[in-house]
Design a protein around this motif. Sequence first.
Motif, PDB file in Angstrom:
ATOM      1  N   ALA A 127       0.817  -1.216   0.000  1.00 37.45           N
ATOM      2  CA  ALA A 127       0.000   0.000   0.000  1.00 37.45           C
ATOM      3  C   ALA A 127       0.848   1.262   0.000  1.00 37.45           C
ATOM      4  CB  ALA A 127      -0.932   0.006   1.211  1.00 37.45           C
ATOM      5  N   ASP A 128       2.169   1.114   0.137  1.00 36.78           N
ATOM      6  CA  ASP A 128       3.069   2.278   0.160  1.00 36.78           C
ATOM      7  C   ASP A 128       4.017   2.185  -1.029  1.00 36.78           C
ATOM      8  OD1 ASP A 128       4.715   4.367   0.657  1.00 36.78           O
ATOM      9  OD2 ASP A 128       5.368   3.710   2.639  1.00 36.78           O
ATOM     10  N   PRO A 129       3.694   2.844  -2.156  1.00 43.55           N
ATOM     11  CA  PRO A 129       4.529   2.746  -3.365  1.00 43.55           C
ATOM     12  C   PRO A 129       5.984   3.148  -3.138  1.00 43.55           C
ATOM     13  CG  PRO A 129       2.430   3.801  -3.869  1.00 43.55           C
ATOM     14  CD  PRO A 129       2.518   3.693  -2.383  1.00 43.55           C
ATOM     15  N   GLU A 130       6.217   4.151  -2.286  1.00 42.24           N
ATOM     16  CA  GLU A 130       7.586   4.598  -2.041  1.00 42.24           C
ATOM     17  C   GLU A 130       8.404   3.505  -1.357  1.00 42.24           C
ATOM     18  OE1 GLU A 130      11.020   6.708  -2.054  1.00 42.24           O
ATOM     19  OE2 GLU A 130       9.153   7.106  -3.143  1.00 42.24           O
ATOM     20  N   SER A 131       7.805   2.812  -0.409  1.00 42.51           N
ATOM     21  CA  SER A 131       8.501   1.715   0.269  1.00 42.51           C
ATOM     22  C   SER A 131       8.783   0.571  -0.696  1.00 42.51           C
ATOM     23  CB  SER A 131       7.673   1.217   1.454  1.00 42.51           C
ATOM     24  OG  SER A 131       7.542   2.224   2.445  1.00 42.51           O
ATOM     25  N   VAL A 132       7.823   0.278  -1.549  1.00 42.20           N
ATOM     26  CA  VAL A 132       8.037  -0.769  -2.554  1.00 42.20           C
ATOM     27  C   VAL A 132       9.195  -0.384  -3.473  1.00 42.20           C
ATOM     28  CG1 VAL A 132       7.016  -1.992  -4.512  1.00 42.20           C
ATOM     29  CG2 VAL A 132       5.644  -1.530  -2.477  1.00 42.20           C
ATOM     30  N   HIS A 133       9.262   0.893  -3.837  1.00 38.55           N
ATOM     31  CA  HIS A 133      10.354   1.362  -4.697  1.00 38.55           C
ATOM     32  C   HIS A 133      11.706   1.212  -4.000  1.00 38.55           C
ATOM     33  CE1 HIS A 133      12.772   3.884  -7.321  1.00 38.55           C
ATOM     34  NE2 HIS A 133      13.084   4.636  -6.287  1.00 38.55           N
ATOM     35  N   VAL A 134      11.770   1.599  -2.728  1.00 38.98           N
ATOM     36  CA  VAL A 134      13.024   1.495  -1.977  1.00 38.98           C
ATOM     37  C   VAL A 134      13.481   0.047  -1.889  1.00 38.98           C
ATOM     38  CG1 VAL A 134      14.058   1.781   0.310  1.00 38.98           C
ATOM     39  CG2 VAL A 134      12.633   3.596  -0.654  1.00 38.98           C
ATOM     40  N   LEU A 135      12.557  -0.832  -1.572  1.00 38.67           N
ATOM     41  CA  LEU A 135      12.913  -2.248  -1.443  1.00 38.67           C
ATOM     42  C   LEU A 135      13.293  -2.848  -2.792  1.00 38.67           C
ATOM     43  CD1 LEU A 135      13.195  -4.535   0.540  1.00 38.67           C
ATOM     44  CD2 LEU A 135      10.770  -5.065   0.249  1.00 38.67           C
ATOM     45  N   SER A 136      12.583  -2.473  -3.843  1.00 33.95           N
ATOM     46  CA  SER A 136      12.904  -2.971  -5.184  1.00 33.95           C
ATOM     47  C   SER A 136      14.296  -2.526  -5.607  1.00 33.95           C
ATOM     48  CB  SER A 136      11.867  -2.468  -6.194  1.00 33.95           C
ATOM     49  OG  SER A 136      10.576  -2.899  -5.865  1.00 33.95           O
TER      50      SER A 136
END
Length: 209
Positions: A127-136
């Motif tokens: 639900a948090d696109p920024e966190s997904v981006h950081v982890l990716s």
Amino acid sequence: MATSRRRSGSITALSLGYLESKKNLAGSAGGVVGVGLALTGVAGGLWPLVVAGLYAAGALIAPPERVTPPEFDPSEQLGVLREDFLRLREYLAEVELPPAAGGKLTELLELYERLLDPGWVADVLAADPESVHVLSRAVRTDVPESVDTYNRARWWNRLQPGTVPPERHLERQLSALFDEAERLTAGLHEVETRRQQTHTTYLEERGRS
């Protein structure tokens, strides 16, 4: 023949789409006004031009058709990221690292794994696109780049001893990535905390009313 049928079908679909479009409807409304002017004699002998002009004016001022943007399922994005994470682990399993860096890398991968493990935690992450981006970025770029540059620098260090040991850079990089992952985890925890607080406030206010 098949190509001709496809082209014919595409042209038909486009034609039907335009007939139902806002531009055509607005233009048609303008054309009807032009026909009315022609029937009342206001347009005179130039009525065809008046009708065409009013149709064109209506089509131009009509708002453009809104194209619905595609919807992306966050869970599918995490599914692809999980596959990339497994590939990363397979790569790292074949790499020899110094004990200190290896231990820090193990901690980092365990934290990534807990975040990506299917369940409610992954739902919060998705639900948090920024966190997904950081982890990716960390899984697909930062970790493999850190390990790969260490391996290359280690070879050069053997030819030119006395420089800063490459394992120190690797340890610092992995520590920075671990700190980033902890900040990401803390941010997701804060989201859940705010959600709980909001629900508490709602229940208490509902009780007062």
